[in-house]
Design an enzyme around this catalytic site. Sequence first.
Site, PDB file in Angstrom:
ATOM      1  N   GLU A   1       0.840  -1.203   0.000  1.00 60.67           N
ATOM      2  CA  GLU A   1       0.000   0.000   0.000  1.00 60.67           C
ATOM      3  C   GLU A   1       0.876   1.253   0.000  1.00 60.67           C
ATOM      4  O   GLU A   1       0.558   2.250  -0.654  1.00 60.67           O
ATOM      5  CB  GLU A   1      -0.905   0.018   1.229  1.00 60.67           C
ATOM      6  CG  GLU A   1      -1.954  -1.066   1.230  1.00 60.67           C
ATOM      7  CD  GLU A   1      -2.823  -1.003   2.470  1.00 60.67           C
ATOM      8  OE1 GLU A   1      -3.999  -0.614   2.336  1.00 60.67           O
ATOM      9  OE2 GLU A   1      -2.312  -1.319   3.569  1.00 60.67           O
TER      10      GLU A   1
ATOM     11  N   LYS B   1     -11.942   3.902   1.241  1.00 60.26           N
ATOM     12  CA  LYS B   1     -10.786   3.162   0.740  1.00 60.26           C
ATOM     13  C   LYS B   1     -11.333   1.997  -0.091  1.00 60.26           C
ATOM     14  O   LYS B   1     -11.395   0.854   0.361  1.00 60.26           O
ATOM     15  CB  LYS B   1      -9.932   2.678   1.920  1.00 60.26           C
ATOM     16  CG  LYS B   1      -8.589   2.110   1.536  1.00 60.26           C
ATOM     17  CD  LYS B   1      -7.763   1.798   2.787  1.00 60.26           C
ATOM     18  CE  LYS B   1      -6.419   1.225   2.430  1.00 60.26           C
ATOM     19  NZ  LYS B   1      -5.614   0.943   3.639  1.00 60.26           N
TER      20      LYS B   1
END
Length: 119
Positions: free
Chosen positions: A21, A98
Site C-alpha cells: 500500500e 478506501k
Amino acid sequence: MDRVALRGLRARGYHGVFPHEREEGQTFVVDLTLGLDTRPAAADDDLAKTVHYGIVAEEVVAIVEGEPVNLIETLAERIARACLKHDGVQEVEVGVHKPNAPITVPFDDVTVTITRSRV
C-alpha cells in the site's frame, strides 16, 4: 446550522499498514459536510463570509496526497483539523473511503466517518 457538502473528492495516497500500500498507493475518496452559518454570506452575497469550498477541496487533496499514515482514521482526523481551521466552520463530518482496501473477500467499499467540532 447550515451545511456545505463536498462529495467524492479523489486523490492518490500511500496510506496503509502493508508495504504494498505504501509502495503502490491507491485512490482514496473523501466526503465532507461542513457546518456553518451561511446567512451572513447570503445576505451580502459575499464569498468572504462563508467557506471557500474550492480551497477546502484543494487542502483535502493535498492531505491525502501528503505524508502517509497507517490508518484512514488518522487521515480523517487530519482532514477534520484542516477544515476546522477555516473561519466560520463550526463542525465537520469527514468520510474517508478506501475502495481498494486489502480485503480478501468481495466488498464495495470501506469507509471511516468522523464528526468533529470546535467545541
